[in-house]
Design a protein around this motif. Structure first.
Motif, PDB file in Angstrom:
ATOM      1  N   ASP A  82       0.972  -1.279   0.071  1.00  0.00           N
ATOM      2  CA  ASP A  82      -0.068   0.092   0.087  1.00  0.00           C
ATOM      3  C   ASP A  82       0.933   1.227   0.043  1.00  0.00           C
ATOM      4  O   ASP A  82       0.687   2.280  -0.839  1.00  0.00           O
ATOM      5  CB  ASP A  82      -0.916   0.018   1.222  1.00  0.00           C
ATOM      6  CG  ASP A  82      -1.933  -1.078   1.248  1.00  0.00           C
ATOM      7  OD1 ASP A  82      -2.347  -1.609   0.010  1.00  0.00           O
ATOM      8  OD2 ASP A  82      -2.779  -1.500   2.249  1.00  0.00           O
ATOM      9  N   LYS A  83       2.050   1.322   0.739  1.00  0.00           N
ATOM     10  CA  LYS A  83       2.837   2.323   0.790  1.00  0.00           C
ATOM     11  C   LYS A  83       3.372   2.572  -0.665  1.00  0.00           C
ATOM     12  O   LYS A  83       3.739   3.462  -0.904  1.00  0.00           O
ATOM     13  CB  LYS A  83       3.723   1.878   1.939  1.00  0.00           C
ATOM     14  CG  LYS A  83       4.800   3.077   2.346  1.00  0.00           C
ATOM     15  CD  LYS A  83       5.922   2.787   3.355  1.00  0.00           C
ATOM     16  CE  LYS A  83       6.555   3.905   3.620  1.00  0.00           C
ATOM     17  NZ  LYS A  83       7.588   3.475   4.883  1.00  0.00           N
ATOM     18  N   SER A  85       2.171   1.860  -3.345  1.00  0.00           N
ATOM     19  CA  SER A  85       1.291   2.399  -4.344  1.00  0.00           C
ATOM     20  C   SER A  85       0.955   4.005  -4.064  1.00  0.00           C
ATOM     21  O   SER A  85       0.508   4.507  -4.962  1.00  0.00           O
ATOM     22  CB  SER A  85       0.003   1.719  -4.214  1.00  0.00           C
ATOM     23  OG  SER A  85      -0.742   1.532  -3.161  1.00  0.00           O
ATOM     24  N   GLN A  86       0.994   4.440  -2.865  1.00  0.00           N
ATOM     25  CA  GLN A  86       0.927   5.581  -2.522  1.00  0.00           C
ATOM     26  C   GLN A  86       2.082   6.476  -3.045  1.00  0.00           C
ATOM     27  O   GLN A  86       1.957   7.803  -3.418  1.00  0.00           O
ATOM     28  CB  GLN A  86       0.751   5.855  -1.164  1.00  0.00           C
ATOM     29  CG  GLN A  86      -0.297   5.306  -0.324  1.00  0.00           C
ATOM     30  CD  GLN A  86      -0.292   5.059   0.916  1.00  0.00           C
ATOM     31  OE1 GLN A  86       0.229   5.623   1.639  1.00  0.00           O
ATOM     32  NE2 GLN A  86      -1.525   4.644   1.517  1.00  0.00           N
ATOM     33  N   ASN A  87       3.353   6.265  -3.209  1.00  0.00           N
ATOM     34  CA  ASN A  87       4.323   6.909  -3.434  1.00  0.00           C
ATOM     35  C   ASN A  87       5.175   6.501  -4.527  1.00  0.00           C
ATOM     36  O   ASN A  87       5.639   5.202  -4.497  1.00  0.00           O
ATOM     37  CB  ASN A  87       5.253   7.342  -2.225  1.00  0.00           C
ATOM     38  CG  ASN A  87       6.190   8.367  -2.568  1.00  0.00           C
ATOM     39  OD1 ASN A  87       6.933   8.508  -3.655  1.00  0.00           O
ATOM     40  ND2 ASN A  87       6.748   8.926  -1.683  1.00  0.00           N
TER      41      ASN A  87
END
Length: 111
Positions: A82-83, A85-87
């Motif tokens: 998830d981290k 995909s965010q950055n």
């Protein structure tokens, strides 16, 4: 360490010393800076640069494998992915992939 390279090489090739003996005799070779420099002396290639290049090359495949994992490992990998995909910065992708390898490795057991 550059001056003693040929001596160390001869010792390793001909003597095949145990790791503990080698570490006792050449303790500087077990610190990060000297490992990188020794690799450069042997191969004329920057270890860190080569590692990061290969990590970048395999990141898409590693990410796909991590996303496909289920069970306990998959649960541990979700926050890391998830981290990711965010950055989309290269540093964050590298960090996420490296952090993702830890739960994967823990689950598989020792070598």
């Amino acid at each position: 360490m550059a001056k003693t390279f040929s001596c160390r090489r001869l010792e390793v090739v001909s003597g095949s010393p145990a790791a503990d003996d080698f570490k006792e005799r050449w303790p500087a070779l077990f610190c990060e800076a000297e490992i990188k420099e020794e690799f450069r002396r042997i191969t004329t290639i920057s270890l860190e640069q080569r590692y990061m290049c290969k990590l970048d090359h395999y990141t898409p495949k590693l990410t796909a494998l991590m996303k496909a994992k289920g069970g306990v490992v998959g649960t541990k990998l979700r926050p890391i992915l998830d981290k990711l995909s965010q950055n989309q910065s290269i540093e964050m992708r590298r960090e996420a992939v490296l952090r993702g390898l830890v739960p994967w490795r823990e689950r598989r057991g020792p070598f």
